[in-house]
Design a protein around this motif. Structure first.
Motif, mmCIF file in Angstrom:
data_model
loop_
_atom_site.group_PDB
_atom_site.id
_atom_site.type_symbol
_atom_site.label_atom_id
_atom_site.label_comp_id
_atom_site.label_asym_id
_atom_site.label_seq_id
_atom_site.Cartn_x
_atom_site.Cartn_y
_atom_site.Cartn_z
ATOM 1 N N LEU A 125 0.978 -1.238 -0.357
ATOM 2 C CA LEU A 125 0.116 0.256 -0.300
ATOM 3 C C LEU A 125 0.599 0.958 -0.152
ATOM 4 O O LEU A 125 0.634 2.346 -0.624
ATOM 5 C CB LEU A 125 -0.934 -0.256 1.239
ATOM 6 C CG LEU A 125 -1.885 1.591 1.392
ATOM 7 C CD1 LEU A 125 -2.626 1.673 0.061
ATOM 8 C CD2 LEU A 125 -2.482 1.261 2.743
ATOM 9 N N TYR A 146 1.083 4.080 -2.926
ATOM 10 C CA TYR A 146 0.705 5.525 -3.263
ATOM 11 C C TYR A 146 1.400 5.674 -3.012
ATOM 12 O O TYR A 146 1.430 6.907 -3.595
ATOM 13 C CB TYR A 146 -0.302 5.217 -1.788
ATOM 14 C CG TYR A 146 -1.038 6.396 -0.940
ATOM 15 C CD1 TYR A 146 -1.878 7.027 -2.018
ATOM 16 C CD2 TYR A 146 -0.404 7.057 -0.107
ATOM 17 C CE1 TYR A 146 -3.102 8.049 -1.044
ATOM 18 C CE2 TYR A 146 -0.905 8.720 0.466
ATOM 19 C CZ TYR A 146 -2.186 8.594 -0.110
ATOM 20 O OH TYR A 146 -2.522 9.800 0.430
ATOM 21 N N PHE A 162 -5.768 7.520 -11.077
ATOM 22 C CA PHE A 162 -6.914 6.416 -11.437
ATOM 23 C C PHE A 162 -6.774 4.744 -10.428
ATOM 24 O O PHE A 162 -7.468 4.347 -9.944
ATOM 25 C CB PHE A 162 -7.426 5.805 -12.736
ATOM 26 C CG PHE A 162 -8.538 7.260 -13.461
ATOM 27 C CD1 PHE A 162 -8.910 7.624 -12.303
ATOM 28 C CD2 PHE A 162 -7.923 7.584 -14.130
ATOM 29 C CE1 PHE A 162 -10.373 8.961 -12.972
ATOM 30 C CE2 PHE A 162 -8.326 8.953 -15.028
ATOM 31 C CZ PHE A 162 -9.071 9.599 -14.396
ATOM 32 N N GLN A 204 -5.973 3.666 -8.483
ATOM 33 C CA GLN A 204 -5.708 3.972 -6.708
ATOM 34 C C GLN A 204 -6.919 3.288 -6.228
ATOM 35 O O GLN A 204 -7.347 2.640 -5.908
ATOM 36 C CB GLN A 204 -5.250 5.379 -5.692
ATOM 37 C CG GLN A 204 -3.612 5.785 -6.653
ATOM 38 C CD GLN A 204 -2.575 5.460 -5.477
ATOM 39 O OE1 GLN A 204 -2.424 5.406 -4.649
ATOM 40 N NE2 GLN A 204 -1.210 5.522 -6.967
ATOM 41 N N ILE A 205 -7.760 3.465 -6.972
ATOM 42 C CA ILE A 205 -9.369 3.047 -7.152
ATOM 43 C C ILE A 205 -9.203 1.551 -7.189
ATOM 44 O O ILE A 205 -9.388 1.433 -5.695
ATOM 45 C CB ILE A 205 -9.997 4.246 -7.519
ATOM 46 C CG1 ILE A 205 -9.988 5.960 -7.649
ATOM 47 C CG2 ILE A 205 -11.424 4.012 -7.207
ATOM 48 C CD1 ILE A 205 -11.287 6.462 -8.074
ATOM 49 N N MET A 252 -7.010 -0.149 -6.558
ATOM 50 C CA MET A 252 -6.070 -0.733 -5.805
ATOM 51 C C MET A 252 -6.936 -1.073 -4.416
ATOM 52 O O MET A 252 -7.214 -2.241 -3.411
ATOM 53 C CB MET A 252 -4.438 0.042 -5.900
ATOM 54 C CG MET A 252 -4.340 0.069 -4.579
ATOM 55 S SD MET A 252 -4.393 -0.268 -2.946
ATOM 56 C CE MET A 252 -3.409 1.600 -2.968
ATOM 57 N N THR A 253 -7.082 0.274 -4.154
ATOM 58 C CA THR A 253 -8.133 0.493 -2.898
ATOM 59 C C THR A 253 -9.354 -0.922 -2.763
ATOM 60 O O THR A 253 -9.462 -1.164 -1.188
ATOM 61 C CB THR A 253 -9.058 1.610 -2.456
ATOM 62 O OG1 THR A 253 -7.708 2.814 -2.679
ATOM 63 C CG2 THR A 253 -9.729 1.953 -1.198
ATOM 64 N N TRP A 254 -9.968 -1.111 -3.443
ATOM 65 C CA TRP A 254 -10.996 -1.881 -3.690
ATOM 66 C C TRP A 254 -10.552 -3.419 -3.378
ATOM 67 O O TRP A 254 -11.303 -4.651 -2.866
ATOM 68 C CB TRP A 254 -11.740 -1.657 -4.958
ATOM 69 C CG TRP A 254 -12.894 -0.555 -5.242
ATOM 70 C CD1 TRP A 254 -12.781 0.598 -4.039
ATOM 71 C CD2 TRP A 254 -13.388 0.026 -6.144
ATOM 72 N NE1 TRP A 254 -13.759 1.184 -4.391
ATOM 73 C CE2 TRP A 254 -13.691 1.294 -5.514
ATOM 74 C CE3 TRP A 254 -13.173 -0.115 -7.490
ATOM 75 C CZ2 TRP A 254 -14.897 2.006 -6.781
ATOM 76 C CZ3 TRP A 254 -13.366 0.439 -8.421
ATOM 77 C CH2 TRP A 254 -14.628 1.957 -8.052
ATOM 78 N N LEU A 270 -7.761 -4.950 -2.943
ATOM 79 C CA LEU A 270 -6.255 -4.695 -1.146
ATOM 80 C C LEU A 270 -7.400 -4.666 -0.718
ATOM 81 O O LEU A 270 -7.774 -5.856 0.154
ATOM 82 C CB LEU A 270 -5.300 -3.335 -1.493
ATOM 83 C CG LEU A 270 -4.296 -3.953 -1.011
ATOM 84 C CD1 LEU A 270 -3.731 -5.221 -1.051
ATOM 85 C CD2 LEU A 270 -3.351 -3.082 -0.661
ATOM 86 N N GLY A 271 -9.016 -4.518 -0.514
ATOM 87 C CA GLY A 271 -9.845 -4.133 0.764
ATOM 88 C C GLY A 271 -10.692 -5.814 0.569
ATOM 89 O O GLY A 271 -10.011 -6.375 1.490
ATOM 90 N N SER A 272 -10.848 -6.118 -0.269
ATOM 91 C CA SER A 272 -11.522 -7.279 -0.799
ATOM 92 C C SER A 272 -9.884 -8.555 -0.071
ATOM 93 O O SER A 272 -10.955 -9.575 0.622
ATOM 94 C CB SER A 272 -11.623 -7.142 -2.012
ATOM 95 O OG SER A 272 -13.006 -6.314 -2.370
ATOM 96 N N TYR A 311 -7.831 -8.457 2.041
ATOM 97 C CA TYR A 311 -7.998 -8.477 3.392
ATOM 98 C C TYR A 311 -9.174 -8.796 3.470
ATOM 99 O O TYR A 311 -8.988 -9.699 4.605
ATOM 100 C CB TYR A 311 -7.508 -6.953 3.711
ATOM 101 C CG TYR A 311 -7.619 -6.888 5.266
ATOM 102 C CD1 TYR A 311 -6.661 -7.395 6.674
ATOM 103 C CD2 TYR A 311 -9.016 -6.540 5.529
ATOM 104 C CE1 TYR A 311 -6.619 -7.475 7.493
ATOM 105 C CE2 TYR A 311 -8.945 -6.231 6.804
ATOM 106 C CZ TYR A 311 -8.026 -6.529 8.287
ATOM 107 O OH TYR A 311 -7.833 -6.945 9.234
#
Lengths: 515, 91
Positions: free
Chosen positions: B23, B27, B58, B60-61, B63-65, B67-69, B71
């Motif tokens: 991350l 980032y 773009f 990054q968006i 990536m967030t989804w 990596l969050g899923s 985890y």
């Protein structure tokens, strides 16, 4: 104010008051008042987190910043979003396991001292007020610009509504107002972005060609460095945005409103989807605003670009669409400030009144009464402050709240949850130093000390607009160094601390109590 | 029992450390590459003439989804193991 505006506003006020009435009947215990008794589902909480988080500064501010500065405006959105991963990975689940109603509960689960509770409560109050008052001021100015209502009337209406929601409906009303806000905001802005794209026959390159015609930046609009031209400012801002969310009390107390960690994770996943989609929409709106309205008109209406979205709504759909977007902005503001009132209320009535002044002996009824009175007091105080600050430019405080949160609350929470050798002195020193240094950098920095129109007209003593890169490490190091200096014999302490870390990570209470 | 919990916690910790490193690199890669490789970041790509700077921002968006899923998925698995252990060990 014409009939269209009036209808939209009355509609919103009536809807939210019905929610409050319904919630008031369900807020008869402290557990329900402070945390809705953990009754929200993960998805509902995700909507509420988004509603708590997306302030008018994000909605109107980011659209305006993108319209004026192009690429750099979008960097704000990226930081706001990615910060949720830090919350999810490091903070959310332990907060849910350790805390009951407030952030101070989390730290006091490990160090049960009144001094620590007071410092944590003070931190929450400070951050909530720092965030709430500028939002109230901004909302008063916004409604004055949009609807020609007197500044003090708009502030009193918004301040009054947020207070009513919390006093009567507690966390249940706050959460549902936030949920409704997210749904309205997302659908409204989505609709607006579709109208924008249809104006350009759904062709992104047509939008880009028009932007280059309209902005004084020309092709530079799409190139970084228009707003944040120094690398230090850029990294500093990105750091504060990334770590700030994990220290914002009004976001973190939302993890008490669901029943288990699976729902905590679901809340965060839903929130990242909603917030991510929302920021993509704001990008379209920002591009649309500059392409359709043009730079001169945008800046003439408001030099910060905050009116970009409303102006565009008027351009595209006349008074009706403008009334609709203004109503959305209004809902956005009340939902966020209500979230701040409840976090400040919890810090005062649960931490300061119940735990510190009454030493935890107040009855359930008394606690509830104290909570309602605190909410009323906090609502009144912030409204009065906002009324007196009409002529001050305070909007920059909103983004700096992230720096204060990232350099005080975040280091203390992180070290409490993960670091074995952390101790009480470290927690207190970390909180206090973090707060003082971040505020000092702010007061001595160019936002306030500025030869051109600052509150103090002289050269700034601290050079950065975004002090995160200095304040956040100072917060961490002061906490760590104080812990190491005031270290007690460690071997036995390690053994005693093992159950704490197990509880923080898994929720299992090794001391034989319930989970 | 306590030993098993510790093993689960270790597994989670290892996963978290890797995710956090990824991350931070991803980032802060954005501001760093904007600062140090501006020519490269401002070069157009084949997507509608968007520059690499935009693509990276773009990215990054999702990536967030993602990596969050990942985890959430992993943590849910560990929660289930822990639950089974608790039933077996009857804490």
């Amino acid at each position: 104010m014409n009939l269209t505006y009036f209808t939209f506003f009355i509609c919103i006020i009536v809807c939210t008051l019905i929610i409050t009435y319904w919630a008031a009947k369900r807020s008869k215990t402290t557990n329900r008042f402070y945390t809705a008794a953990g009754s929200l589902t993960g998805f509902q909480n995700g909507l509420a987190i988004s509603g708590d988080y997306i302030s008018a500064a994000s909605f109107l501010g980011v659209v305006g910043t993108i319209a004026i500065n192009g690429y750099d405006g979008f960097l704000y959105s990226v930081g706001f979003l990615v910060s949720y991963l830090v919350v999810m990975f490091l903070i959310a689940e332990p907060v849910h396991h350790l805390g009951k109603y407030s952030l101070a509960d989390v730290v006091c689960y490990r160090f049960n001292r009144n001094s620590i509770r007071s410092v944590m409560a003070f931190g929450t109050l400070l951050i909530s007020f720092l965030y709430m008052i500028p939002q109230l001021v901004a909302s008063g100015l916004l409604l004055r610009l949009l609807l020609n209502i007197d500044y003090s009337i708009s502030v009193v209406v918004i301040g009054g509504l947020m207070t009513i929601y919390v006093v009567f409906g507690g966390m249940i009303a706050t959460s549902w107002v936030q949920i409704v806000k997210t749904v309205v905001l997302l659908s409204g802005t989505f609709l607006l972005s579709l109208i924008v794209l249809s104006r350009f026959h759904w062709s992104p390159s047509a939008v880009m060609t028009e932007i280059i015609q309209q902005t004084p930046l020309r092709e530079q609009f799409f190139i970084p460095g228009q707003l944040l031209n120094s690398p230090v400012e850029l990294v500093s801002l990105q750091l504060a945005l990334l770590l700030g969310t994990a220290g914002l009390p009004h976001i973190l107390i939302r993890f008490f409103t669901v029943k288990n960690t699976k729902e905590v994770r679901r809340s965060l996943l839903s929130a990242t989807w909603i917030i991510g989609i929302f920021y993509l929409i704001t990008l379209v709106l920002g591009f649309g605003a500059i392409a359709l309205i043009g730079y001169q008109k945008l800046v003439a209406a408001d030099p910060t670009g905050n009116l970009a979205a409303p102006l565009m709504a008027k351009e595209l759909g006349g008074d009706f669409l403008l009334a609709f977007i203004s109503a959305i902005a209004f809902t956005t503001i009340v939902a966020v400030v209500a979230g701040l009132v409840i976090s400040a209320t919890t810090a005062f009535s649960h931490d300061i009144y119940h735990h510190i002044m009454k030493k935890g002996t107040t009855s359930e009824e008394d606690q509830l009464r104290a909570a309602r009175w605190s909410a009323l007091g906090i609502g009144l105080i912030s409204t009065i402050f906002a009324l007196r600050m009409e002529n001050m430019n305070v909007t920059f405080l909103v983004s700096l709240t992230f720096t204060v949160a990232a350099s005080s609350n975040f280091p203390v929470l992180l070290l409490t949850i993960y670091w074995k050798r952390f101790n009480q002195t470290g927690a207190i020193v970390g909180m206090v130093t973090g707060m003082i240094v971040s505020l000092a950098c702010l007061i001595l920095g160019p936002h306030i000390m500025n030869p051109n129109g600052g509150w103090i007209t002289s050269k700034p003593l601290f050079p950065l607009y975004n002090p995160g890169i200095v304040a956040i490490p100072v917060g961490f190091f002061s906490a760590i160094i104080a812990s190491l200096i005031f270290q007690k014999s460690s071997q036995s302490a390690d053994e005693e601390m093992a159950p704490f870390f197990i509880k923080a990570q898994t929720g299992i209470d090794m001391r034989g109590k319930s989970m | 029992m306590e030993e098993q919990i510790r093993i689960l916690m270790e597994r989670k910790k290892k996963f978290l450390i890797n995710s956090l490193i990824f991350l931070f690199v991803f980032y802060f890669g954005l501001p760093f590459s904007l600062t140090f490789f501006p020519e490269w970041m401002n070069r157009s790509t084949y997507f509608n003439g968007l520059t690499w700077g935009w693509i990276f921002a773009f990215a990054q968006i999702p990536m967030t989804w993602i990596l969050g899923s990942v985890y959430a998925h992993k943590a849910n698995d560990l929660d289930r193991l822990q639950e089974e252990m608790k039933q077996g060990g009857r804490m």
